[in-house]
Scaffold this motif. Sequence first.
Motif, PDB file in Angstrom:
ATOM      1  N   ASP A 120      59.726  21.009  48.244  1.00  0.00           N
ATOM      2  CA  ASP A 120      60.319  22.333  48.481  1.00  0.00           C
ATOM      3  C   ASP A 120      60.340  23.205  47.234  1.00  0.00           C
ATOM      4  O   ASP A 120      60.486  24.420  47.329  1.00  0.00           O
ATOM      5  CB  ASP A 120      61.745  22.194  49.032  1.00  0.00           C
ATOM      6  N   MET A 122      57.842  23.665  45.256  1.00  0.00           N
ATOM      7  CA  MET A 122      56.484  24.083  44.936  1.00  0.00           C
ATOM      8  C   MET A 122      55.961  25.129  45.912  1.00  0.00           C
ATOM      9  O   MET A 122      56.352  25.164  47.064  1.00  0.00           O
ATOM     10  CB  MET A 122      55.561  22.863  44.979  1.00  0.00           C
ATOM     11  N   SER A 123      55.040  25.934  45.407  1.00  0.00           N
ATOM     12  CA  SER A 123      54.345  26.916  46.244  1.00  0.00           C
ATOM     13  C   SER A 123      52.960  26.373  46.599  1.00  0.00           C
ATOM     14  O   SER A 123      52.507  25.375  46.034  1.00  0.00           O
ATOM     15  CB  SER A 123      54.188  28.235  45.490  1.00  0.00           C
ATOM     16  N   THR A 124      52.297  27.064  47.508  1.00  0.00           N
ATOM     17  CA  THR A 124      50.928  26.692  47.865  1.00  0.00           C
ATOM     18  C   THR A 124      50.026  26.729  46.639  1.00  0.00           C
ATOM     19  O   THR A 124      49.187  25.842  46.446  1.00  0.00           O
ATOM     20  CB  THR A 124      50.389  27.653  48.950  1.00  0.00           C
ATOM     21  N   GLU A 125      50.223  27.713  45.794  1.00  0.00           N
ATOM     22  CA  GLU A 125      49.426  27.824  44.570  1.00  0.00           C
ATOM     23  C   GLU A 125      49.697  26.647  43.632  1.00  0.00           C
ATOM     24  O   GLU A 125      48.790  26.156  42.965  1.00  0.00           O
ATOM     25  CB  GLU A 125      49.715  29.150  43.848  1.00  0.00           C
ATOM     26  N   ASP A 126      50.962  26.227  43.578  1.00  0.00           N
ATOM     27  CA  ASP A 126      51.307  25.077  42.736  1.00  0.00           C
ATOM     28  C   ASP A 126      50.566  23.829  43.206  1.00  0.00           C
ATOM     29  O   ASP A 126      50.045  23.061  42.398  1.00  0.00           O
ATOM     30  CB  ASP A 126      52.814  24.801  42.771  1.00  0.00           C
ATOM     31  N   TYR A 127      50.537  23.609  44.519  1.00  0.00           N
ATOM     32  CA  TYR A 127      49.832  22.450  45.059  1.00  0.00           C
ATOM     33  C   TYR A 127      48.352  22.503  44.719  1.00  0.00           C
ATOM     34  O   TYR A 127      47.750  21.483  44.365  1.00  0.00           O
ATOM     35  CB  TYR A 127      50.018  22.339  46.579  1.00  0.00           C
TER      36      TYR A 127
END
Length: 143
Positions: A120, A122-127
Amino acid sequence: ECQQLLLGERDLLGSALLMERINADLRQHGLDVAEWEILVNLSEVEGRRMRMSDLADSVHQSRSRLTHTITRMDKSDLVKRTSCPEDRRGVWAELTDEGMALIVRAAPSHVETVRQNFVDAMSTEDYAAIGRAFAAVIEADQQ
């Protein structure tokens, strides 16, 4: 260069905090991360058992460290060691019913801990960035 060092320190702090929280959750169940990883690996294979050498490779532990951990877990009746019928020198690590029951008890809080402190956060970009970073680590290791 100084900014890169600060990013590195934050990365290390983030990793340490995440592992601290995961370990704290698992300690409620009498486990540490290495033991949890062993239990999970054994629970996911047919017959709930693996050769000790294969398990060591699977959990990225030395054979001597794995032997020490399995000995401790055997005393707690979470796993047992059995002889390999095909190879008298081989030894299996086998998940016991108590070990499986512990996974069932510990899994909900473990999943929640990972969700709250990692998924929770993290963002999509972080992943995507983590995926690229670990792909680079794997590629560098294979060279």
